[in-house]
Write a protein that holds these residues in place. Structure first.
Motif, PDB file in Angstrom:
ATOM      1  N   MET A   1       0.830  -1.190   0.000  1.00 45.58           N
ATOM      2  CA  MET A   1       0.000   0.000   0.000  1.00 45.58           C
ATOM      3  C   MET A   1       0.867   1.243   0.000  1.00 45.58           C
ATOM      4  N   ALA A   2       0.384   2.257  -0.630  1.00 51.25           N
ATOM      5  CA  ALA A   2       1.093   3.533  -0.671  1.00 51.25           C
ATOM      6  C   ALA A   2       0.404   4.519   0.268  1.00 51.25           C
ATOM      7  N   ARG A   3       1.148   5.484   0.720  1.00 51.85           N
ATOM      8  CA  ARG A   3       0.597   6.520   1.595  1.00 51.85           C
ATOM      9  C   ARG A   3       0.599   7.840   0.838  1.00 51.85           C
ATOM     10  N   VAL A   4      -0.559   8.494   0.877  1.00 54.31           N
ATOM     11  CA  VAL A   4      -0.693   9.830   0.315  1.00 54.31           C
ATOM     12  C   VAL A   4      -1.060  10.761   1.463  1.00 54.31           C
ATOM     13  N   VAL A   5      -0.372  11.889   1.533  1.00 55.40           N
ATOM     14  CA  VAL A   5      -0.602  12.852   2.607  1.00 55.40           C
ATOM     15  C   VAL A   5      -1.264  14.092   2.029  1.00 55.40           C
ATOM     16  N   VAL A   6      -2.294  14.557   2.735  1.00 58.52           N
ATOM     17  CA  VAL A   6      -2.958  15.809   2.386  1.00 58.52           C
ATOM     18  C   VAL A   6      -2.740  16.760   3.556  1.00 58.52           C
ATOM     19  N   VAL A  47      -3.489   4.012   0.460  1.00 56.15           N
ATOM     20  CA  VAL A  47      -4.161   3.788  -0.820  1.00 56.15           C
ATOM     21  C   VAL A  47      -3.909   2.361  -1.289  1.00 56.15           C
ATOM     22  N   GLU A  48      -4.992   1.666  -1.628  1.00 57.97           N
ATOM     23  CA  GLU A  48      -4.871   0.328  -2.198  1.00 57.97           C
ATOM     24  C   GLU A  48      -4.511   0.461  -3.676  1.00 57.97           C
ATOM     25  N   GLY A  49      -3.575  -0.321  -4.113  1.00 55.76           N
ATOM     26  CA  GLY A  49      -3.186  -0.274  -5.513  1.00 55.76           C
ATOM     27  C   GLY A  49      -2.208   0.847  -5.788  1.00 55.76           C
ATOM     28  N   VAL A  51      -0.572   4.375  -6.961  1.00 58.47           N
ATOM     29  CA  VAL A  51      -0.947   5.791  -6.878  1.00 58.47           C
ATOM     30  C   VAL A  51      -0.606   6.402  -8.235  1.00 58.47           C
ATOM     31  N   ASP A  52      -1.532   6.238  -9.159  1.00 58.91           N
ATOM     32  CA  ASP A  52      -1.346   6.776 -10.502  1.00 58.91           C
ATOM     33  C   ASP A  52      -2.095   8.105 -10.630  1.00 58.91           C
ATOM     34  N   GLU A  53      -2.123   8.643 -11.832  1.00 60.64           N
ATOM     35  CA  GLU A  53      -2.780   9.936 -12.054  1.00 60.64           C
ATOM     36  C   GLU A  53      -4.257   9.904 -11.682  1.00 60.64           C
ATOM     37  N   ALA A  54      -4.940   8.778 -11.963  1.00 60.53           N
ATOM     38  CA  ALA A  54      -6.364   8.664 -11.636  1.00 60.53           C
ATOM     39  C   ALA A  54      -6.582   8.667 -10.128  1.00 60.53           C
ATOM     40  N   ALA A  55      -5.735   7.936  -9.388  1.00 62.84           N
ATOM     41  CA  ALA A  55      -5.850   7.907  -7.927  1.00 62.84           C
ATOM     42  C   ALA A  55      -5.585   9.285  -7.344  1.00 62.84           C
ATOM     43  N   LEU A  56      -4.547   9.961  -7.837  1.00 65.67           N
ATOM     44  CA  LEU A  56      -4.246  11.303  -7.343  1.00 65.67           C
ATOM     45  C   LEU A  56      -5.369  12.283  -7.664  1.00 65.67           C
ATOM     46  N   ALA A  57      -5.989  12.138  -8.814  1.00 70.63           N
ATOM     47  CA  ALA A  57      -7.121  13.011  -9.172  1.00 70.63           C
ATOM     48  C   ALA A  57      -8.281  12.796  -8.209  1.00 70.63           C
ATOM     49  N   ARG A  58      -8.568  11.519  -7.850  1.00 69.68           N
ATOM     50  CA  ARG A  58      -9.639  11.238  -6.886  1.00 69.68           C
ATOM     51  C   ARG A  58      -9.316  11.827  -5.525  1.00 69.68           C
ATOM     52  N   ILE A  59      -8.069  11.699  -5.094  1.00 78.64           N
ATOM     53  CA  ILE A  59      -7.668  12.235  -3.795  1.00 78.64           C
ATOM     54  C   ILE A  59      -7.726  13.753  -3.808  1.00 78.64           C
ATOM     55  N   HIS A  60      -7.321  14.365  -4.894  1.00 78.85           N
ATOM     56  CA  HIS A  60      -7.403  15.819  -5.018  1.00 78.85           C
ATOM     57  C   HIS A  60      -8.858  16.272  -4.918  1.00 78.85           C
ATOM     58  N   GLU A  61      -9.753  15.553  -5.594  1.00 80.43           N
ATOM     59  CA  GLU A  61     -11.180  15.883  -5.521  1.00 80.43           C
ATOM     60  C   GLU A  61     -11.704  15.708  -4.094  1.00 80.43           C
TER      61      GLU A  61
END
Length: 89
Positions: A1-6, A47-49, A51-61
């Motif tokens: 799993m990857a970690r994305v921080v906001v 994040v499961e799977g 962290v591509d452009e689509a995942a980052l776009a969803r997280i940004h939204e």
């Protein structure tokens, strides 16, 4: 799993009473030389799977519509590198 921080922070022109309270308390606690304090929020998302452009776009939204009040707050989305064995924070 990857970690994305906001990271969410009040916009610079918005008054930050919590940050001001901390700033006023620091000299009384022996911490000198701090000119300003801004208080914010940090969200760590596992994040499961990939962290591509689509995942980052969803997280940004998500950040724009749910995690931050974009009228008064700014946010930054970033992918954190996985920690290596033996690494500590």
């Amino acid at each position: 799993m990857a970690r994305v921080v906001v990271d969410v922070m009040l916009k610079p022109e918005i008054l930050d009473p919590q940050g001001q309270a901390v700033q006023r308390a620091l000299p009384r606690l022996g911490f000198q030389g701090i000119a300003d304090v801004r208080q914010g929020k940090r969200f760590e998302l596992e994040v499961e799977g990939p962290v591509d452009e689509a995942a980052l776009a969803r997280i940004h939204e998500m950040a724009e519509t749910f995690l931050a009040n974009t009228v008064i707050e700014d946010f930054v989305v970033k992918v954190e590198e996985p920690a290596t064995a033996g690494e500590s924070k």
